[in-house]
Design an enzyme around this catalytic site. Sequence first.
Site, short mmCIF file in Angstrom:
data_model
loop_
_atom_site.label_atom_id
_atom_site.label_comp_id
_atom_site.label_asym_id
_atom_site.label_seq_id
_atom_site.Cartn_x
_atom_site.Cartn_y
_atom_site.Cartn_z
N GLU A 327 0.88 -1.17 0.00
CA GLU A 327 0.00 0.00 0.00
C GLU A 327 0.91 1.22 0.00
O GLU A 327 1.42 1.63 1.04
CB GLU A 327 -0.92 0.01 1.23
CG GLU A 327 -1.93 -1.12 1.26
CD GLU A 327 -3.06 -0.97 0.27
OE1 GLU A 327 -3.08 0.04 -0.46
OE2 GLU A 327 -3.93 -1.87 0.22
N CYS A 361 -3.16 8.72 2.56
CA CYS A 361 -2.79 8.15 1.25
C CYS A 361 -3.79 8.58 0.19
O CYS A 361 -3.43 8.71 -0.99
CB CYS A 361 -2.76 6.63 1.34
SG CYS A 361 -1.64 5.98 2.59
#
Length: 572
Positions: A327, A361
């Site tokens: 990720e 993110c």
Amino acid sequence: MVRESPVTSCQQDLLLTGSLFRTDYSIYSVFRMLTALLQRAPKLTNVFYQVTGARFASSMATYLVEEEKYSFLKDLGLQRVNSGVYDGEWLAGNASTVKSIDPGSGRVIAEVTTGSEKDLERCLSAGVAAFEEWKKLPAPFRGEIVRQIGDELRKFRDPLGKLVALEMGKILPEGVGEVQEFVDICDYAVGLSRMFGGFVFPSERPQHTIIEKWNPLGLVGVISAFNFPCAVFGWNTAIALTIGNTVLWKGAPSTSLVSVATTKIVADVIKRNNLPPIVTLCQGGDEIGKQMVKDERVKLMSFTGSTAVGRTVGVEMQRRFGRCLLELGGNNALIINEDAPQEMALDAAFFGCIGTAGQRCTTTRRLIIHEKLYDNFVQKLVKRYNNLMQRVGHPLEQSTLYGPVHNQQAVDNYMQTVQEAVSLGGKVECGGKVIQRPGFYVEPTIISNLPHDAPVVKRETFAPIVYVFKTKNLKEAISWNNEVDQGLSSSLFTNNIQSAFQWIGENGSDCGIVNINTSPSGAEIGGAFGGEKHTGGGRESGSDSWKQYARRSTITVNHSTELPLAQGIVFE
């Protein structure tokens, strides 16, 4: 006349100096003694400062954990110095001691002793041994343990949420919301424990059946980032445990207290059920992470962090044929089509750009606005940004809507990026400066007048900076959305069903998250979370993300008395 020896004199002076700190003297008495001491000899001044300086330094260096205002830290089992290694028992790490800093004030919260490679070895061995017992237990029983973990987190949701806010720097509702994500994924995993399984397929051979079975991998490593110091561990751990794996966690060094406090909550549940350490913790620096990635006992490495480090993790895991779940970075765009619901889009842009001070993110980093709406939209967004400055404050203050960035490095990166953007012709519509107050605060910033493919635009900066662009049509906007290396999150605001299906189709967004009429920022646990391209391709949380934590066996069962071969082959 008998002269005192220097040693005797000094000892008496030290005793007298020490008596200054008794509590039964008046301020006037203390002042008189201090004056007398300093008149004894010039050199005594140095003695005084050496003795009292150390004591004053000790008393002045009060950590937040020792203050009544932050009593919730002790409710979580934290103290001035905390062990950062757990292998079934809490151990004082044999590596460096990390001071955890409150980004909102710059003060030290508490300390954590981090693990050495020997400490890591203990955690690895404990996790592997625990797997041998844990995998044998029925999946619904494993789900019951995860349910208990969720219930325990519910009890500590508010204090743990406060710690997340205090140590990471996100505002309090976001901190509590992050813990809630862990609770939610535990609930999800409980249901999963009675549902995950393979298909049954028809066979071309008579009285044969093809089935799938999913089995656990072993020890799963989790390396999480500072921006979601609790939830990322939760997404991985709840699912990994349910499938039958054990977990070794290394949290970000700068959010070590969240790692320790969260592990304490989980470990209490494990111990109450007389289970082996199915979750272990080894806080540490890069060397611990590198060793976790190299160790073949770690069957899956879930890494959340930068693209540069993630690339190294991916290469190493592939070299040893281990699995990795990456990720990584995001450079997320929000497209506002000509027919967009503008007020909704404005709300989405506002939260998406400045939530968590631009350190998600999924933070919105590019706004691509139809040319007919551009001027009015940017004007309204700038107004909201300017009004936001009245809500800047410490993360734990109820009125705060915008808090600090995580550390000084984030401030430096912010300033360097603003300067680079301006040097390339960018116009700062608002923001662009450091906020002068204790802690690490910068102004949320909107930058216009740059080419859509400028180098500074195509590079992710983990800061509250958004670039705004004017587009002619949806086709052009989609091409701009897709031209960056990262492929995490994206969103289109439109009231046109044709535009919506163009956006989610094969000629639409190439991201892992493709939203319509909602922000690119944030996600629910029910869907698979992750992105494409340089974001890494990993998927966590819901949908069928659980499959990444399992190995698949395809099984053909012959329940006849014959032995026919596939494809009609006759072997005689």
